[in-house]
Design a protein around this motif. Structure first.
Motif, mmCIF file in Angstrom:
data_model
loop_
_atom_site.group_PDB
_atom_site.id
_atom_site.type_symbol
_atom_site.label_atom_id
_atom_site.label_comp_id
_atom_site.label_asym_id
_atom_site.label_seq_id
_atom_site.Cartn_x
_atom_site.Cartn_y
_atom_site.Cartn_z
ATOM 1 N N ALA A 116 34.400 -14.095 -33.817
ATOM 2 C CA ALA A 116 35.859 -14.147 -33.890
ATOM 3 C C ALA A 116 36.307 -13.324 -35.099
ATOM 4 O O ALA A 116 36.509 -13.850 -36.178
ATOM 5 C CB ALA A 116 36.331 -15.586 -34.010
ATOM 6 N N ASP A 117 36.442 -12.004 -34.926
ATOM 7 C CA ASP A 117 36.859 -11.125 -36.017
ATOM 8 C C ASP A 117 38.357 -11.185 -36.266
ATOM 9 O O ASP A 117 38.819 -10.819 -37.337
ATOM 10 C CB ASP A 117 36.475 -9.667 -35.711
ATOM 11 C CG ASP A 117 34.977 -9.467 -35.796
ATOM 12 O OD1 ASP A 117 34.329 -10.216 -36.550
ATOM 13 O OD2 ASP A 117 34.469 -8.560 -35.108
ATOM 14 N N ALA A 118 39.116 -11.626 -35.268
ATOM 15 C CA ALA A 118 40.572 -11.608 -35.395
ATOM 16 C C ALA A 118 41.045 -12.546 -36.495
ATOM 17 O O ALA A 118 41.921 -12.200 -37.274
ATOM 18 C CB ALA A 118 41.225 -11.987 -34.070
ATOM 19 N N GLU A 119 40.476 -13.736 -36.572
ATOM 20 C CA GLU A 119 40.917 -14.706 -37.575
ATOM 21 C C GLU A 119 39.717 -15.192 -38.358
ATOM 22 O O GLU A 119 38.787 -15.757 -37.802
ATOM 23 C CB GLU A 119 41.611 -15.882 -36.895
ATOM 24 C CG GLU A 119 42.178 -16.877 -37.875
ATOM 25 C CD GLU A 119 42.918 -17.986 -37.175
ATOM 26 O OE1 GLU A 119 42.852 -19.111 -37.683
ATOM 27 O OE2 GLU A 119 43.547 -17.732 -36.145
ATOM 28 N N VAL A 120 39.734 -14.971 -39.651
ATOM 29 C CA VAL A 120 38.656 -15.415 -40.508
ATOM 30 C C VAL A 120 38.944 -16.850 -40.914
ATOM 31 O O VAL A 120 40.030 -17.163 -41.397
ATOM 32 C CB VAL A 120 38.546 -14.510 -41.760
ATOM 33 C CG1 VAL A 120 37.463 -15.004 -42.680
ATOM 34 C CG2 VAL A 120 38.312 -13.075 -41.350
ATOM 35 N N ALA A 121 37.989 -17.726 -40.681
ATOM 36 C CA ALA A 121 38.189 -19.136 -41.013
ATOM 37 C C ALA A 121 38.182 -19.306 -42.524
ATOM 38 O O ALA A 121 37.256 -18.874 -43.199
ATOM 39 C CB ALA A 121 37.088 -19.976 -40.387
ATOM 40 N N THR A 122 39.249 -19.906 -43.051
ATOM 41 C CA THR A 122 39.315 -20.172 -44.476
ATOM 42 C C THR A 122 39.198 -21.660 -44.702
ATOM 43 O O THR A 122 39.676 -22.454 -43.895
ATOM 44 C CB THR A 122 40.645 -19.674 -45.071
ATOM 45 O OG1 THR A 122 41.715 -20.331 -44.405
ATOM 46 C CG2 THR A 122 40.788 -18.182 -44.938
ATOM 47 N N PRO A 123 38.564 -22.053 -45.765
ATOM 48 C CA PRO A 123 38.490 -23.476 -46.066
ATOM 49 C C PRO A 123 39.894 -24.050 -46.262
ATOM 50 O O PRO A 123 40.821 -23.348 -46.643
ATOM 51 C CB PRO A 123 37.690 -23.530 -47.362
ATOM 52 C CG PRO A 123 36.976 -22.234 -47.439
ATOM 53 C CD PRO A 123 37.808 -21.247 -46.698
ATOM 54 N N GLU A 124 40.018 -25.322 -46.009
ATOM 55 C CA GLU A 124 41.321 -25.980 -46.077
ATOM 56 C C GLU A 124 41.936 -25.859 -47.468
ATOM 57 O O GLU A 124 43.132 -25.603 -47.609
ATOM 58 C CB GLU A 124 41.144 -27.452 -45.701
ATOM 59 C CG GLU A 124 42.438 -28.206 -45.553
ATOM 60 C CD GLU A 124 42.197 -29.618 -45.067
ATOM 61 O OE1 GLU A 124 42.831 -30.516 -45.640
ATOM 62 O OE2 GLU A 124 41.393 -29.808 -44.148
ATOM 63 N N PHE A 125 41.133 -26.021 -48.510
ATOM 64 C CA PHE A 125 41.652 -25.922 -49.869
ATOM 65 C C PHE A 125 42.195 -24.530 -50.160
ATOM 66 O O PHE A 125 43.276 -24.372 -50.725
ATOM 67 C CB PHE A 125 40.562 -26.286 -50.887
ATOM 68 C CG PHE A 125 40.990 -26.083 -52.305
ATOM 69 C CD1 PHE A 125 41.847 -26.978 -52.915
ATOM 70 C CD2 PHE A 125 40.545 -24.987 -53.032
ATOM 71 C CE1 PHE A 125 42.249 -26.798 -54.221
ATOM 72 C CE2 PHE A 125 40.945 -24.790 -54.334
ATOM 73 C CZ PHE A 125 41.799 -25.703 -54.936
ATOM 74 N N ALA A 126 41.437 -23.494 -49.769
ATOM 75 C CA ALA A 126 41.873 -22.120 -50.020
ATOM 76 C C ALA A 126 43.150 -21.812 -49.257
ATOM 77 O O ALA A 126 44.059 -21.151 -49.774
ATOM 78 C CB ALA A 126 40.768 -21.147 -49.631
ATOM 79 N N GLU A 131 49.127 -21.100 -49.491
ATOM 80 C CA GLU A 131 50.472 -21.512 -49.095
ATOM 81 C C GLU A 131 51.297 -21.875 -50.319
ATOM 82 O O GLU A 131 52.477 -21.531 -50.415
ATOM 83 C CB GLU A 131 50.405 -22.707 -48.139
ATOM 84 C CG GLU A 131 49.875 -22.365 -46.769
ATOM 85 C CD GLU A 131 49.649 -23.608 -45.916
ATOM 86 O OE1 GLU A 131 49.965 -24.726 -46.374
ATOM 87 O OE2 GLU A 131 49.150 -23.444 -44.791
ATOM 88 N N LEU A 132 50.679 -22.578 -51.271
ATOM 89 C CA LEU A 132 51.398 -22.970 -52.477
ATOM 90 C C LEU A 132 51.774 -21.758 -53.333
ATOM 91 O O LEU A 132 52.801 -21.758 -53.999
ATOM 92 C CB LEU A 132 50.558 -23.947 -53.300
ATOM 93 C CG LEU A 132 50.418 -25.347 -52.711
ATOM 94 C CD1 LEU A 132 49.452 -26.170 -53.544
ATOM 95 C CD2 LEU A 132 51.770 -26.035 -52.632
ATOM 96 N N LEU A 133 50.938 -20.769 -53.329
ATOM 97 C CA LEU A 133 51.228 -19.557 -54.096
ATOM 98 C C LEU A 133 52.209 -18.644 -53.375
ATOM 99 O O LEU A 133 52.649 -17.644 -53.925
ATOM 100 C CB LEU A 133 49.935 -18.793 -54.394
ATOM 101 C CG LEU A 133 48.974 -19.486 -55.358
ATOM 102 C CD1 LEU A 133 47.681 -18.694 -55.466
ATOM 103 C CD2 LEU A 133 49.608 -19.651 -56.723
ATOM 104 N N GLY A 134 52.543 -18.980 -52.127
ATOM 105 C CA GLY A 134 53.509 -18.184 -51.369
ATOM 106 C C GLY A 134 52.905 -16.992 -50.675
ATOM 107 O O GLY A 134 53.602 -16.087 -50.260
ATOM 108 N N LYS A 135 51.601 -16.983 -50.561
ATOM 109 C CA LYS A 135 50.926 -15.882 -49.881
ATOM 110 C C LYS A 135 50.360 -16.402 -48.583
ATOM 111 O O LYS A 135 49.412 -17.178 -48.566
ATOM 112 C CB LYS A 135 49.805 -15.314 -50.747
ATOM 113 C CG LYS A 135 50.303 -14.718 -52.032
ATOM 114 C CD LYS A 135 49.148 -14.209 -52.841
ATOM 115 C CE LYS A 135 49.643 -13.623 -54.149
ATOM 116 N NZ LYS A 135 48.547 -13.152 -54.980
#
Length: 141
Positions: A116-126, A131-135
């Motif tokens: 699945a190259d379209a979406e890279v799985a990111t850990p929940e914390f990251a 989201e908190l940083l607005g990015k």
């Protein structure tokens, strides 16, 4: 002869005893001089740390960077110390069982699992931190 030897041995001791004991005063450099010396030493150590970190990054970039032959496709924990790992070597994918003392090939897949190259799985914390940083993750090129 013994008197001559005793005279040579006692001569320097008598000269030391005759002179008054004086202690050379320390050079009065003051607190400012000591602070400057401390800061220069600290700056030298920090500079050395940054130089070594830069050298480590340069050494690690010398090896194969983007053209790695072995890729970790997926990993699944089975317990506190056991896990299943799907590794891709070239076009072939191998399912491995990892335990603390052993790596066992379990199965060689005939058809590779699509990546699945379209979406890279990111850990929940990251993801939450972004989201908190607005990015938002969708803003990535």
């Amino acid at each position: 002869m013994a008197k001559l030897l005793a005279l040579f041995a006692a001569g320097p001791l008598a000269a030391l005893a005759a002179e008054p004991a004086t202690v050379a005063p320390l050079t009065n450099s003051g607190i400012a001089g000591q602070l400057v010396q401390l800061l220069l030493g600290l700056g030298l150590v920090i500079g050395l740390i940054f130089l070594l970190a830069w050298l480590m990054r340069r050494v690690q970039q010398i090896g194969p960077r983007g053209g790695q032959v072995i890729k970790l496709v997926a990993s699944q924990s089975l317990g506190p110390r056991d896990r299943l790992v799907l590794v891709q070597v070239g076009t072939e994918q191998i399912l491995l069982g990892l335990t603390p003392g052993q790596i066992t090939p379990l199965h060689v897949l005939k058809e590779p699992v699509p990546l699945a190259d379209a979406e890279v799985a990111t850990p929940e914390f990251a993801q939450r931190l972004m989201e908190l940083l607005g990015k938002d993750q969708k803003d990535k090129p």
